[in-house]
Design a protein around this motif. Structure first.
Motif, short mmCIF file in Angstrom:
data_model
loop_
_atom_site.label_atom_id
_atom_site.label_comp_id
_atom_site.label_asym_id
_atom_site.label_seq_id
_atom_site.Cartn_x
_atom_site.Cartn_y
_atom_site.Cartn_z
N PHE A 65 0.86 -1.17 0.00
CA PHE A 65 0.00 0.00 0.00
C PHE A 65 0.90 1.23 0.00
N GLY A 66 0.33 2.38 -0.23
CA GLY A 66 1.07 3.64 -0.17
C GLY A 66 0.30 4.62 0.70
N TYR A 67 1.01 5.49 1.38
CA TYR A 67 0.36 6.40 2.31
C TYR A 67 -0.47 7.49 1.64
N TRP A 68 -0.25 7.74 0.34
CA TRP A 68 -1.13 8.68 -0.36
C TRP A 68 -2.55 8.14 -0.46
N GLU A 69 -2.73 6.85 -0.28
CA GLU A 69 -4.05 6.24 -0.47
C GLU A 69 -5.04 6.58 0.64
N PHE A 70 -4.54 6.98 1.80
CA PHE A 70 -5.45 7.23 2.91
C PHE A 70 -6.33 8.46 2.70
N PHE A 71 -5.74 9.52 2.19
CA PHE A 71 -6.47 10.78 2.02
C PHE A 71 -6.20 11.32 0.61
N PRO A 72 -6.89 10.79 -0.38
CA PRO A 72 -6.60 11.13 -1.78
C PRO A 72 -6.66 12.63 -2.03
N ALA A 73 -5.69 13.11 -2.84
CA ALA A 73 -5.60 14.52 -3.21
C ALA A 73 -5.70 14.64 -4.72
N GLY A 74 -5.44 15.83 -5.25
CA GLY A 74 -5.48 16.04 -6.68
C GLY A 74 -4.37 15.28 -7.39
N SER A 75 -4.48 15.15 -8.69
CA SER A 75 -3.51 14.39 -9.48
C SER A 75 -2.09 14.92 -9.26
N GLY A 76 -1.19 14.01 -8.87
CA GLY A 76 0.20 14.36 -8.65
C GLY A 76 0.48 14.94 -7.28
N TRP A 77 -0.56 15.17 -6.49
CA TRP A 77 -0.40 15.74 -5.16
C TRP A 77 -0.72 14.71 -4.09
N GLY A 78 -0.20 14.92 -2.89
CA GLY A 78 -0.46 13.99 -1.80
C GLY A 78 -0.73 14.72 -0.51
N SER A 79 -1.52 14.11 0.35
CA SER A 79 -1.79 14.63 1.69
C SER A 79 -0.99 13.81 2.69
N VAL A 80 -0.09 14.48 3.40
CA VAL A 80 0.78 13.79 4.35
C VAL A 80 -0.02 13.38 5.58
N PRO A 81 -0.11 12.10 5.90
CA PRO A 81 -0.86 11.68 7.09
C PRO A 81 -0.15 12.11 8.38
N VAL A 82 -0.94 12.45 9.37
CA VAL A 82 -0.43 12.87 10.68
C VAL A 82 -1.28 12.25 11.77
N TRP A 83 -0.76 12.24 12.99
CA TRP A 83 -1.51 11.76 14.15
C TRP A 83 -1.94 12.96 14.97
N GLY A 84 -3.22 13.00 15.32
CA GLY A 84 -3.69 14.16 16.04
C GLY A 84 -5.05 13.98 16.68
#
Length: 366
Positions: A65-84
């Motif tokens: 799996f890849g971490y970009w899959e958790f919170f999909p963003a626009g094409s070519g962009w990624g949302s960095v996962p955080v704990w909070g």
């Protein structure tokens, strides 16, 4: 508070260049479906651990799996996962009420829409369709006042330290299960990182020599933590006896350091474990000595929960965590920053490795 009230809702990075960032406008509020909830993200920790998530954003062999899959963003962009922490501001789930505070895995954003499954005791299960095939540990959220009940300062420490300590705990358990691969020396890179400090602490008392590698300017500070038997700057790898059977736990995955360790230790290196990726995700380079093994904490967390039961896992983890918290928290400054400009500034500091190892950042976009 309706979804979409903040003009800069979501912080995103280019998947192929983590130094390029953008703020994405919030989507409109199209109403909640049955079982959905909107949460307003209150604050989150940002550490080198989150940079590892970004380095592993796209799927790589052995991960699944890849971490970009958790919170999909626009094409070519990624949302960095955080704990909070996040507060439920609207809910159409019968067992999750507005005002509930959740601890768990979130995007760097002001809001998240969740599809809520089972709510059992202190645990809330996220079961959005795109997340059902992803590791379960990231889809479990805790109702903070039931599952944690920590004061503000302890909660800050938990947000910062628990994710990296999960790697420490699982890796130490794995090494013990493997009886240290027949070695008495454990070499750990990025020794100033929280994950490396936690691992070194857990290995103490096992009759091992635990050696930490770090940058020259951080040697004294890491040595003062007194969890390693020796702390060496990267430039002095050759000071290690090359004929001592050694396990290398590579937290940084910095190409030059990894190659230097393999070149110097050669056949004395019995096992080389890639466990952290703050400097890159490539583990394919052919090196002298053993082939590098990829260590993914989520898979081991699930394995240990299956082996010990969930309650058994968390009981053992919590006992170890309390020792780590006592060791690290008092010597760490927890710095709070709010607003988009501050979030972007801190992100760049973490990405570029400019955060002192005795400093931790808690961020809020709003």
């Amino acid at each position: 508070m309706p979804l979409g009230v903040d003009p800069a809702q979501s912080f995103e990075v280019r998947q192929d260049d983590l130094a390029k960032v953008q703020w994405r406008e919030p989507r409109g509020d199209d109403g909640l479906a049955k079982g959905e909830a909107d949460v307003a993200i209150r604050r989150f920790a940002l550490t080198a651990n989150n940079i590892t998530y970004a380095r592993l954003g796209s799927r790589i062999p052995g991960l699944g799996f890849g971490y970009w899959e958790f919170f999909p963003a626009g094409s070519g962009w990624g949302s960095v996962p955080v704990w909070g922490l996040a507060d439920v501001v609207a809910s159409r789930h019968p067992n999750l009420t507005e005002g509930t505070t959740l601890f768990g895995f979130f995007p760097m954003a002001t809001h998240l829409r969740m599809t809520v499954g089972a709510v059992s005791g202190a645990t809330v299960l996220e079961e959005s369709l795109h997340r059902r095939s992803l590791p379960a540990t990231y889809n479990q959220y805790l109702i903070a006042n039931r599952g944690l009940a920590l004061g503000p300062e302890a909660m800050d420490a938990y947000m910062v330290l628990r994710p990296s300590f999960s790697l420490s705990f699982c890796c130490a358990t794995y090494l013990s299960e493997q009886r240290w691969f027949g070695c008495r020396r454990i070499l750990i890179s990025s020794a100033s990182s929280k994950a490396a400090l936690g691992l070194a602490m857990l290995l103490a008392g096992e009759g091992l020599e635990v050696v930490g590698l770090t940058s020259r300017q951080r040697v004294a500070q890491v040595a003062a933590r007194a969890v390693h038997d020796r702390v060496l700057p990267y430039e002095e790898i050759t000071a290690l006896a090359s004929d001592e059977p050694t396990v290398f736990v590579d937290i940084a995955n910095a190409t030059d350091v990894t190659r230097a360790v393999h070149d110097h230790l050669g056949s004395g290196l019995r096992t080389s474990i890639a466990a952290g990726f703050t400097h890159g995700s490539d583990v394919s380079e052919a090196l002298p000595g053993p082939r590098r093994a990829l260590f993914m904490a989520p898979a081991h967390m699930q394995r240990l929960q299956d082996l010990w039961g969930k309650n058994g896992y968390w009981q053992r983890f919590t006992e170890a965590w309390q020792h780590f918290h006592a060791l690290i928290a008092k010597g760490t400054a927890f710095v709070h920053t709010s607003g988009p400009a501050g979030v972007e500034r801190v992100y760049r500091e973490v990405l570029e490795g400019r955060v002192p190892n005795d400093t931790a950042h808690l961020l809020s976009i709003r």
